[in-house]
Structures are given as structure tokens and as C-alpha cells.
Design an enzyme around this catalytic site. Structure first.
Site, PDB file in Angstrom:
ATOM      1  N   GLY A  55      64.905 -43.005  24.719  1.00  0.00           N
ATOM      2  CA  GLY A  55      64.467 -41.715  25.278  1.00  0.00           C
ATOM      3  C   GLY A  55      65.208 -41.320  26.540  1.00  0.00           C
ATOM      4  N   GLY A  81      68.355 -40.191  26.553  1.00  0.00           N
ATOM      5  CA  GLY A  81      69.452 -39.286  26.239  1.00  0.00           C
ATOM      6  C   GLY A  81      70.772 -40.017  26.064  1.00  0.00           C
ATOM      7  N   SER A  95      70.041 -43.933  21.779  1.00  0.00           N
ATOM      8  CA  SER A  95      69.650 -45.238  21.238  1.00  0.00           C
ATOM      9  C   SER A  95      69.430 -45.127  19.727  1.00  0.00           C
ATOM     10  CB  SER A  95      68.396 -45.753  21.933  1.00  0.00           C
ATOM     11  OG  SER A  95      67.359 -44.820  21.813  1.00  0.00           O
ATOM     12  N   ASP A  99      76.567 -37.929  18.426  1.00  0.00           N
ATOM     13  CA  ASP A  99      76.084 -39.247  18.853  1.00  0.00           C
ATOM     14  C   ASP A  99      76.600 -40.352  17.946  1.00  0.00           C
ATOM     15  OD1 ASP A  99      74.758 -37.635  20.574  1.00  0.00           O
ATOM     16  OD2 ASP A  99      72.771 -37.961  19.706  1.00  0.00           O
TER      17      ASP A  99
HETATM   18  C1  GLA Z   1      71.298 -34.830  20.779  1.00  0.00           C
HETATM   19  C2  GLA Z   1      71.841 -34.720  19.365  1.00  0.00           C
HETATM   20  C3  GLA Z   1      73.330 -34.400  19.372  1.00  0.00           C
HETATM   21  C4  GLA Z   1      73.640 -33.211  20.267  1.00  0.00           C
HETATM   22  C5  GLA Z   1      72.957 -33.357  21.619  1.00  0.00           C
HETATM   23  C6  GLA Z   1      73.086 -32.112  22.457  1.00  0.00           C
HETATM   24  O1  GLA Z   1      71.851 -35.930  21.434  1.00  0.00           O
HETATM   25  O2  GLA Z   1      71.616 -35.904  18.648  1.00  0.00           O
HETATM   26  O3  GLA Z   1      73.782 -34.188  18.062  1.00  0.00           O
HETATM   27  O4  GLA Z   1      73.288 -32.008  19.645  1.00  0.00           O
HETATM   28  O5  GLA Z   1      71.578 -33.649  21.498  1.00  0.00           O
HETATM   29  O6  GLA Z   1      74.408 -31.875  22.758  1.00  0.00           O
END
Ligand code: GLA
Length: 382
Positions: free
Chosen positions: A118, A120, A123, A168
Site C-alpha cells: 500500500g 505505491g 508490491s 508496474d
Molecule cells: C498504479 C497502476 C499503474 C499506473 C499507476 C499510475 O500503480 O498499477 O498501472 O497507472 O498507478 O501511474
């Protein structure tokens, strides 16, 4: 960590596992652009999810999460969505592999790691990528990393219910030590740009909050962007995503009729341009200019895209006045998690206690700081 997880696995399942890892990620700039076919600038970091696995010769899937001290079992022939959230990230990948025609038998799996949940730092993508990579090796499935990235992303859509973009999973799998990835989310072409900034470090400041709205609002933002595209497409049929949209088009076809949709879309179009500019600054070593773009990005995320929160805004406002900080902004989906800060290394020791104190006084919450280094993506430990 690798030794600890191996020992824990042997204690639990009585045999030697193979161990794999997949990292969390940072993103320098380019937020909420990936699902709009735009650009992102992420990198894998020195925080990982580790997965230890061994094959079974029946149909049972045994999972154990060290963090939650919890076991979970399923039959590989009838894998479905569970109410146990952590298990879903693994089961979602199993499901995607099977949908893609891969043949799996049962297996034992133990998961551990130091990517904060959580925060950002993705994970969940790290869990999905570590699982996909581990099962690919264990069952000799012959999938390449790009295929696994797509499977991992789909697992998040279907089993976690977040319609995320590709950033990600891409960063976790394909990260490269001391480089950021300039990824074109439309073509999936990518370029590794060296991220060596002598005097500057990447400092992550974790608000230690994750507001509930995060996943519902994320999906709403995605819809709002699609709505904007649909309005423009009535006049420009070739427009497929916000990547093809200009501010002029938004002014002409969206501003008056749908001011909120206009506001959201304008942020995305501007953010793509900010990223392109920021990459040039990075290549030229103009760190202050790059940092300025990060502050601008935060302003857009907070005021126009409205995915920030008071805790993130507090941290960015605090550092904005400090000359040793080139740039800072909220990072990832928003509504909590971390800010990313480019800080002169000599200022870090003073900054952390000072901002922690101020944050605690203002929000009555602890602040967690981490100096992130940029490392390689998903791989085998042994
Ligand atoms: C999350 C999502 C990503 C991206 C970001 C914002 O991390 O998993 O795909 O959209 O938010 O940039």
C-alpha cells in the site's frame, strides 16, 4: 532474505525450494499515463518480493505468506477468485497461465518480501511477476518476460479488480540497475536511460496511509479518460487514446460540454509532455529542471487529476521550499503511499528527522523514509 525464506520453506514443506525475486518500482514522472497509451519513466528498486517454490505430483496448490502467517490451499484444476486478498495475486497468475494454455500441476509456494504494502511501490505487481517468473521456470513453460508482463497485468485486472496499466509489471520484470526505463505504453518500445546523478539520491517518504478510495477512484479516472477520447472520436475517428489528443482538441470538443472530463484529460496530455521534457533534462544532467517538472506533475495530480490526499500534499509542500530538493511529487496510483524526492545527499540526514517531526505533528502519523537504489528486474536467486 533468501536464506530466511529458504529455511522457512524447508521448515514448512520439508524440501529444498527454488527461489525467485521481483522488485518494487519507483516512477520518476509520467503518472496515470500508462493506461492512456502514453509514456512512463519507472525503475526497479532495492525492495523485493521473494517466492520460494517446489513442484508437487498431485493437484494441490499450497501457499504460505510469511507476512500474514497464513496458509492457503486450492486445487489447481478449479482455481478461482478468493476472499483472501494476498492469495488472489498468486491465484490470478495461475489462472492466467492456465488460460494461456500452460499445463501446471500442484506446487508448494512460500512468499515473503520487503516491499511495503500500500505504499505505491507496486508490491502487488512484484508478487504477480515473481509468481509468473517462478512458475515459468518450475514448469518449464518457455514464456518470455513480455508475455509474463501481460499475464501479470491481466491477473491484476481479473483477480484484484484494478484496471491497471502496464507500468508496474513492466518495471518490475525489466528493470535495469542504475537505469530508468522510458516506456512507450502504446508500442511497448522502451529505452534504458542512465540514472546517475552524482550528488542526488532518490528518497521515498511513505505517508503510511492508503485511503479506501484508491482502487474505485482509479477505475473511475480510467473511465473519465475514455469518455474524453470517445467525445473527440466523434470528430476525429482516428483518435484511439489520449496519446492522439491535443489540448486544442480538448478545448474544442470537451471543455464546454464536460468540464470535469476536460480537466482529467488535460492533465494526462500535459503529463506526457512533461515526461518528454524531463527525459531530455535527465540526459543533459539538468537535475533542477527535471525536478521542476516533478513539482508541476504533483500540482496536476493534486488539483486537476485529484488523486492526491492531504498527507501527500503536506510532504510535497514541505520540501518545495528546500533548495537541496530538486523535485518531489506523489507517486503511483495516489490516495496515499509515497512521495518520490530527488534530494542532495548531504541534506538527507537533516531532512529526514525534520520532516518526520513536522509530519507527525500535522497528521499524527509516523513517516517512513527509504533511500532507494535502482536495481535489476525479476530474476532467479537460486
Ligand atoms: C498504479 C497502476 C499503474 C499506473 C499507476 C499510475 O500503480 O498499477 O498501472 O497507472 O498507478 O501511474
Amino acid at each position: 532474505m533468501v536464506q530466511t525464506i529458504t529455511k522457512a520453506f524447508i521448515a514448512k514443506y520439508g524440501e529444498q525450494p527454488a527461489v525467485f525475486r521481483s522488485p518494487g518500482r519507483v516512477n520518476i514522472i509520467g503518472e496515470h499515463t500508462d493506461y492512456n497509451q502514453g509514456f512512463v519513466l519507472p525503475a526497479a528498486i532495492d525492495k523485493n518480493i521473494y517466492v520460494a517454490v517446489s513442484k508437487r505430483n498431485d493437484h494441490t496448490v499450497n501457499l504460505h505468506a510469511t507476512d500474514f502467517e497464513e496458509d492457503f490451499s486450492a486445487d489447481i484444476r478449479v482455481v478461482g477468485k478468493s476472499t483472501v486478498q494476498w492469495a488472489n495475486y498468486i491465484l490470478g497468475v495461475v489462472d492466467q497461465l492456465q488460460n494461456a494454455g500452460c499445463t501446471l500441476t500442484g506446487f508448494n509456494l512460500l512468499i515473503d518480501g520487503d516491499v511495503p504494502i500500500g505504499a505505491g511501490l507496486s508490491s502487488s505487481a512484484a508478487v504477480e511477476c515473481a509468481t509468473a517468473f517462478a512458475l515459468n521456470e518450475l514448469f518449464d513453460l518457455g514464456l518470455d518476460k513480455i508475455k509474463m508482463i501481460h499475464l501479470a497485468q491481466k491477473a491484476e485486472h481479473v483477480f484484484a479488480g484494478v484496471n491497471c496499466g502496464i507500468m508496474d509489471q513492466f518495471a518490475s520484470m525489466l528493470g535495469k540497475k542504475d537505469h530508468v526505463i522510458k516506456l512507450d505504453c502504446r508500442s511497448l518500445e522502451y529505452e534504458y536511460i542512465p540514472f546517475k546523478m552524482e550528488r542526488y539520491k532518490i528518497l521515498l517518504l511513505n505517508t503510511n496511509v492508503k485511503h479506501n478510495l484508491a482502487s474505485s477512484e482509479y477505475n473511475i479516472r480510467r473511465q473519465q479518460c475514455e469518455e474524453g477520447v470517445a467525445m473527440i472520436r466523434n470528430f476525429h475517428p482516428a483518435v484511439d487514446s489520449l496519446r492522439d489528443v491535443t489540448i486544442d482538441m480538448l478545448d474544442k470538443y470537451v471543455a464546454a460540454a464536460q468540464p470535469l472530463i476536460f480537466q482529467r484529460c488535460k492533465y494526462v496530455v500535459e503529463e506526457n509532455q512533461r515526461l518528454i521534457d524531463a527525459c531530455e533534462y535527465l540526459k543533459e544532467g539538468k537535475i533542477k529542471e527535471l525536478g521542476k517538472k516533478m513539482f508541476e506533475a504533483h500540482e496536476g495530480l493534486s488539483k486537476s487529476y485529484e488523486v492526491s490526499c492531504k498527507e501527500l500534499d503536506f510532504l510535497v509542500a514541505y520540501v518545495k521550499q528546500i533548495p537541496a530538493i530538486a523535485g518531489a511529487r506523489m507517486m503511483g496510483g495516489g490516495f496515499g503511499g509515497c512521495t518520490i524526492n530527488l534530494v542532495e545527499d548531504t541534506a538527507i540526514d537533516q531532512l529526514i528527522p525534520a520532516i518526520s517531526k513536522a509530519y507527525h505533528e500535522a497528521m499524527n502519523l509516523p513517516l517512513t523514509a527509504h533511500i532507494a537504489s535502482i536495481e535489476n528486474g525479476t530474476g532467479k536467486c537460486y
